[in-house]
Design an enzyme around this catalytic site. Structure first.
Site, short mmCIF file in Angstrom:
data_model
loop_
_atom_site.label_atom_id
_atom_site.label_comp_id
_atom_site.label_asym_id
_atom_site.label_seq_id
_atom_site.Cartn_x
_atom_site.Cartn_y
_atom_site.Cartn_z
N HIS A 1 -0.72 5.16 -0.88
CA HIS A 1 -1.99 5.54 -0.91
C HIS A 1 -2.31 6.89 -1.39
CE1 HIS A 1 -6.25 3.66 0.85
NE2 HIS A 1 -6.30 4.79 -0.30
N GLU B 1 -1.32 -1.86 5.30
CA GLU B 1 -0.77 -0.35 5.28
C GLU B 1 -1.14 0.34 6.65
OE1 GLU B 1 -3.88 2.48 3.13
OE2 GLU B 1 -3.01 1.11 1.72
N ARG C 1 -8.33 -1.13 -2.68
CA ARG C 1 -8.26 -1.35 -1.37
C ARG C 1 -7.13 -2.17 -1.17
NH1 ARG C 1 -9.50 2.87 -0.37
NH2 ARG C 1 -11.47 3.49 0.79
#
Length: 317
Positions: free
Chosen positions: A283, A265, A236
């Site tokens: 990601h 992000e 994360r």
């Protein structure tokens, strides 16, 4: 008897939903539904297979007939799980399917960072050349080096096994310590957080996004790390303070980083993007065809099992 109705949001591979579509009345699209569509129509559904949307109070309120939210993910920081619980809605995640793809991505980033592949690639692409005999251009050998794993669940343990196949020693830190027998079986050693920082050549992050983990890797943490060490984060983004990481890389407090997630992000700071000591991915930890199909199937199976009376992977019991 009418079938329960399920809404699938986001981009979810249809191949993983075969059994779900046979047993339920499923609304599915190759294109992700807008939030407006979900808010307007969610009251019609008994279950939500959630991907690409935030299940905040507004969305949960819209699901007045919802009984289950099944997450196409292991993380659940995008869901107000306590509010869902107050509404009698069970929230389940999908922890098994993400384990191997995310561990593989973590190790790919680890190798790329430690071997300085982003820097080497840029040199060659720009038509230049260097002499890797010069120490300033050299990376890290993994054999004999120490991996520090922050968060030692399924993914962390899988990364530890991959690291050991390269001859690395493994330290770990987690809120919950394994029993001594399990530590011996996995050939790992538990240490406090500061010791993890001070003694690791590479640190990989596998903790969930919680208030207790937010900003854990900050200016103070980077000062305690070795100046030849590397940080890898495929968990994360907010666990790492991005501005502090940039400063640590610029000043040489640490040698490099591999990042699949970012604090803000999809926005990534220009300063971070300018550093060739960092390798980055968007990601994409579970971004394999096989991984995404398996993930969709696990999320679908949560729904199937729930309505069969066997709720599983529940994160808000």
């Amino acid at each position: 008897m009418a079938k329960e109705k399920v809404l699938v949001t986001g981009i979810v591979p249809k191949e993983g939903l075969t059994e779900l579509m046979e047993k339920f009345d499923v609304t599915y699209s190759e294109e992700p539904f807008t939030r407006e569509y979900v808010l307007e129509n969610l009251h019609k559904y008994d279950a939500l297979l959630l991907m690409g949307q935030k299940a905040d109070k507004e969305l949960i309120e819209a699901g007045e007939n919802l009984k289950l939210i099944s997450l196409n993910a292991v993380g659940f920081d995008h869901v107000d799980i306590e509010f869902a619980k107050s509404k009698g809605i069970v929230v389940s995640n999908s922890p098994q399917a993400v384990r191997v793809p995310t561990a593989e991505m973590t190790f790919a980033l680890l190798l790329a960072a430690a071997k300085r592949l982003a820097f080497y690639d840029k040199i060659v692409r720009d038509g230049n050349w260097i002499d890797p005999s010069e120490r300033k251009y050299q990376g890290l050998s993994l054999e004999g080096a120490t991996l520090g794993v922050y968060g030692f669940g399924r993914i962390g343990q899988t990364v530890a096994k991959l690291a050991q196949s390269f001859g690395m020693k493994v330290l770990y830190h987690d809120t919950f310590r394994l029993d001594e027998e399990k530590e011996k079986e996995l050939n790992v050693k538990y240490v406090e957080f500061d010791e993890l920082l001070e003694n690791s050549d590479v640190i990989t992050i596998h903790a969930p996004g919680l208030p207790a983990t937010k900003g854990k890797f900050n200016k103070e943490a980077f000062k305690k790390m070795k100046n030849r060490s590397y940080l890898v984060n495929a968990a994360r983004g907010p666990i790492v303070v991005e501005a502090d990481l940039v400063e640590a890389l610029k000043t040489g407090e640490i040698a490099g980083a591999g990042l699949d997630v970012f604090e803000f992000e999809p926005k990534v700071s220009e300063e971070l993007r300018a550093l060739d000591s960092v390798i980055m991915a968007p990601h994409a930890g579970t971004g394999t065809v096989e991984g995404r199909i398996t993930l969709a199937k696990e999320a679908a199976d949560n729904i199937i099992e729930f309505f069969a009376g066997n709720a599983r992977n529940v994160v808000n019991p």
